[in-house]
Design a protein around this motif. Structure first.
Motif, PDB file in Angstrom:
ATOM      1  N   SER A   1       0.840  -1.193   0.000  1.00  0.00           N
ATOM      2  CA  SER A   1       0.000   0.000   0.000  1.00  0.00           C
ATOM      3  C   SER A   1       0.876   1.245   0.000  1.00  0.00           C
ATOM      4  N   ASP A   2       0.233   2.414   0.003  1.00  0.00           N
ATOM      5  CA  ASP A   2       0.978   3.679   0.026  1.00  0.00           C
ATOM      6  C   ASP A   2       0.994   4.312   1.411  1.00  0.00           C
ATOM      7  N   VAL A   3       0.736   3.497   2.449  1.00  0.00           N
ATOM      8  CA  VAL A   3       0.675   4.045   3.813  1.00  0.00           C
ATOM      9  C   VAL A   3       1.741   3.431   4.717  1.00  0.00           C
ATOM     10  N   THR A   4       2.753   2.818   4.135  1.00  0.00           N
ATOM     11  CA  THR A   4       3.800   2.187   4.951  1.00  0.00           C
ATOM     12  C   THR A   4       4.595   3.202   5.770  1.00  0.00           C
ATOM     13  N   SER A   5       4.508   4.490   5.388  1.00  0.00           N
ATOM     14  CA  SER A   5       5.248   5.528   6.116  1.00  0.00           C
ATOM     15  C   SER A   5       4.754   5.707   7.546  1.00  0.00           C
ATOM     16  N   GLY A   6       3.631   5.086   7.878  1.00  0.00           N
ATOM     17  CA  GLY A   6       3.100   5.206   9.239  1.00  0.00           C
ATOM     18  C   GLY A   6       3.689   4.211  10.217  1.00  0.00           C
ATOM     19  N   TRP A   7       4.760   3.505   9.837  1.00  0.00           N
ATOM     20  CA  TRP A   7       5.318   2.459  10.709  1.00  0.00           C
ATOM     21  C   TRP A   7       5.774   2.940  12.082  1.00  0.00           C
ATOM     22  N   PRO A   8       6.172   4.237  12.283  1.00  0.00           N
ATOM     23  CA  PRO A   8       6.564   4.623  13.653  1.00  0.00           C
ATOM     24  C   PRO A   8       5.390   4.742  14.624  1.00  0.00           C
ATOM     25  N   ILE A   9       4.163   4.832  14.112  1.00  0.00           N
ATOM     26  CA  ILE A   9       3.005   5.164  14.966  1.00  0.00           C
ATOM     27  C   ILE A   9       2.800   4.175  16.110  1.00  0.00           C
ATOM     28  N   PRO A  10       2.835   2.856  15.883  1.00  0.00           N
ATOM     29  CA  PRO A  10       2.539   1.932  16.997  1.00  0.00           C
ATOM     30  C   PRO A  10       3.729   1.620  17.893  1.00  0.00           C
ATOM     31  N   THR A  11       4.782   2.411  17.827  1.00  0.00           N
ATOM     32  CA  THR A  11       5.973   2.123  18.647  1.00  0.00           C
ATOM     33  C   THR A  11       5.959   2.806  20.009  1.00  0.00           C
ATOM     34  N   ALA A  12       5.035   3.733  20.237  1.00  0.00           N
ATOM     35  CA  ALA A  12       5.081   4.579  21.439  1.00  0.00           C
ATOM     36  C   ALA A  12       4.317   3.962  22.606  1.00  0.00           C
ATOM     37  N   THR A  13       4.723   4.361  23.811  1.00  0.00           N
ATOM     38  CA  THR A  13       3.998   4.024  25.043  1.00  0.00           C
ATOM     39  C   THR A  13       3.699   5.312  25.790  1.00  0.00           C
ATOM     40  N   ASP A  14       2.450   5.496  26.183  1.00  0.00           N
ATOM     41  CA  ASP A  14       2.061   6.685  26.936  1.00  0.00           C
ATOM     42  C   ASP A  14       2.337   6.444  28.420  1.00  0.00           C
ATOM     43  N   ILE A  15       3.364   7.120  28.954  1.00  0.00           N
ATOM     44  CA  ILE A  15       3.768   6.893  30.358  1.00  0.00           C
ATOM     45  C   ILE A  15       2.613   7.177  31.315  1.00  0.00           C
ATOM     46  N   ALA A  16       2.004   8.349  31.163  1.00  0.00           N
ATOM     47  CA  ALA A  16       0.956   8.761  32.109  1.00  0.00           C
ATOM     48  C   ALA A  16      -0.212   7.786  32.098  1.00  0.00           C
TER      49      ALA A  16
ATOM     50  N   VAL B   1       1.864  10.134  22.267  1.00  0.00           N
ATOM     51  CA  VAL B   1       2.921  10.206  21.266  1.00  0.00           C
ATOM     52  C   VAL B   1       2.483   9.521  19.970  1.00  0.00           C
ATOM     53  N   SER B   2       1.716   8.440  20.067  1.00  0.00           N
ATOM     54  CA  SER B   2       1.205   7.778  18.861  1.00  0.00           C
ATOM     55  C   SER B   2       0.263   8.698  18.082  1.00  0.00           C
ATOM     56  N   LEU B   3      -0.569   9.451  18.800  1.00  0.00           N
ATOM     57  CA  LEU B   3      -1.456  10.407  18.135  1.00  0.00           C
ATOM     58  C   LEU B   3      -0.644  11.476  17.399  1.00  0.00           C
ATOM     59  N   LEU B   4       0.418  11.955  18.050  1.00  0.00           N
ATOM     60  CA  LEU B   4       1.270  12.946  17.404  1.00  0.00           C
ATOM     61  C   LEU B   4       1.960  12.344  16.178  1.00  0.00           C
ATOM     62  N   LEU B   5       2.469  11.132  16.303  1.00  0.00           N
ATOM     63  CA  LEU B   5       3.131  10.479  15.177  1.00  0.00           C
ATOM     64  C   LEU B   5       2.174  10.244  14.017  1.00  0.00           C
ATOM     65  N   SER B   6       0.907   9.941  14.308  1.00  0.00           N
ATOM     66  CA  SER B   6      -0.067   9.736  13.230  1.00  0.00           C
ATOM     67  C   SER B   6      -0.342  11.041  12.489  1.00  0.00           C
ATOM     68  N   GLU B   7      -0.370  12.157  13.227  1.00  0.00           N
ATOM     69  CA  GLU B   7      -0.554  13.458  12.583  1.00  0.00           C
ATOM     70  C   GLU B   7       0.630  13.798  11.686  1.00  0.00           C
ATOM     71  N   LEU B   8       1.829  13.468  12.141  1.00  0.00           N
ATOM     72  CA  LEU B   8       3.030  13.790  11.377  1.00  0.00           C
ATOM     73  C   LEU B   8       3.197  12.866  10.174  1.00  0.00           C
ATOM     74  N   ALA B   9       2.936  11.566  10.369  1.00  0.00           N
ATOM     75  CA  ALA B   9       3.154  10.596   9.299  1.00  0.00           C
ATOM     76  C   ALA B   9       2.210  10.811   8.120  1.00  0.00           C
TER      77      ALA B   9
END
Length: 390
Positions: free
Chosen positions: A111-126, A329-337
């Motif tokens: 697909s053309d959405v492989t650039s989103g691979w960093p999105i599921p790497t984050a953990t929300d500490i709080a 952080v995942s939400l932020l990464l999805s906006e950026l990706a």
């Protein structure tokens, strides 16, 4: 204020803010909320940002500053202060990054959405610590320490991804100037306990704002300014500032970001027509994190000697489930990706919310199970001691 410094309450506020954002976006008020989010504020013709960007690029800097102060402490005096202490959670964190990426790429292959691979790497500490506090009464402190170290290392990875992957057309002159203001900020912060404290604080505020503007205009994501300032500030005053800022970050900054990011219209299409990015994130966050952290954590405890007390496989499973709560952080990464593809970005956001929601449910069940197990052990040991002394 003490409520907003606790582990439990901020997690509840974050969840409520995200739910409110989804409800508003899919109600009659949705169009108005979108208009507000895209309205521009600032000095016309000089420096203007939309309300959404002021939240993501401006307010969220405060969150990253607080995270960076905690990083600085943990790297110098805390759980990551030595290579031996850091190695076990670092290997587990690596698994919690690698496996979700693999799962995401499997779902999005071709697909053309492989650039989103960093999105599921984050953990929300709080959020993760909040769920642990709510359901983990009786768990040994080692689980929290392991999770905290793991989440902090995850944050480092997320910061690197933001700085390296989502930076384009860098103005190196402005970036160099920001390095100067960051260095000056660090130097001045070491004069806080001397004379003219008010003047020092005022100068630090000016330098912090200048750093943010320079980083933003340089093309590097503005949240990196908060990271840099938090890392260079003198430790003791930085910890005091973090303590004062924590309720505001937990009570205003993060809920506003969650609400703004969740202003997404749920698409009225069959599930089969949703973007592969949605499915990749939905599965990679809970499943990838659990598998990656549990397997790599188990391996690390057998490879690394003297890295601390071993956690049973059940505790590693609980840590993995908690690690799947990506959220902020995942939400932020999805906006950026997917900044240039609004439809995919919205579906990726839904994937983050859905995947994090599944992780919350799994974590609640697994953490409660482990907590009951340890409470039973404590109760039986207490009964045995009472019988022995009777």
């Amino acid at each position: 204020m003490s409520l907003l410094r606790s582990d439990r309450f901020p997690a509840i506020v974050l969840l409520a803010a995200a739910a409110l954002g989804l409800i508003i976006a899919n109600s009659a008020a949705g169009a108005f909320a979108q208009d507000v989010q895209h309205a521009y504020i600032g000095i016309p013709g000089v420096f203007e940002l939309s309300v959404g960007h002021w939240i993501a690029d401006g307010l969220l800097v405060l969150f990253f500053f607080v995270v960076a102060v905690e990083l600085q402490y943990e790297l110098t005096k805390g759980q990551l202060a030595s290579a031996r202490k850091a190695l076990q959670p670092a290997i587990a964190a690596a698994g919690g990054v690698i496996v979700p990426i693999i799962i995401f790429l499997i779902f999005t292959a071709g697909s053309d959405v492989t650039s989103g691979w960093p999105i599921p790497t984050a953990t929300d500490i709080a959020f993760a610590l909040g769920v642990l506090a709510i359901f983990g009464r009786g768990l040994p402190s080692g689980v929290r320490i392991f999770l905290l170290a793991l989440a902090i290392l995850d944050d480092i990875v997320g910061i690197v991804f933001i700085a390296v992957l989502f930076t384009s057309d860098v103005n190196y002159g402005l970036l160099a100037l920001s390095v100067v203001t960051v260095a000056a900020f660090g130097f001045v912060s070491r004069r806080l306990d001397g004379r003219a404290r008010g003047a020092v604080i005022a100068l630090m505020i000016v330098l912090a704002i200048a750093t943010w503007v320079l980083v933003y205009l340089s093309g590097v994501h503005a949240t990196i300014a908060g990271v840099a300032l938090g890392l260079v500030m003198a430790q003791q005053p930085a910890l005091r500032v973090r303590h004062e800022m924590e309720p505001w970050v937990n009570g205003i900054v993060l809920p506003l970001f969650a609400l703004s990011s969740a202003l997404v219209i749920i698409p009225n299409v069959p599930l089969s027509e949703l973007s592969p990015a949605f499915w990749g994130i939905l599965v990679a966050l809970p499943v990838g994190k659990i598998l990656g952290i549990m397997v790599f954590g188990w391996i690390s405890q057998r490879v690394v000697k003297g890295g601390g007390k071993r956690l049973p496989i059940g505790d590693l499973l609980a840590a993995g489930a908690l690690g799947g709560i990506g959220f902020t952080v995942s939400l932020l990464l999805s906006e950026l990706a997917f900044a240039t593809n609004e439809e995919v970005r919205d579906e990726a956001t839904l994937g983050v919310l859905g995947g994090s929601g599944i992780a919350v449910i799994l974590a609640a069940v697994i953490v409660s199970w482990r907590a009951r197990y340890y409470r039973r052990i404590a109760a039986s040991e207490g009964a045995a001691e009472s019988a022995a002394t009777a």
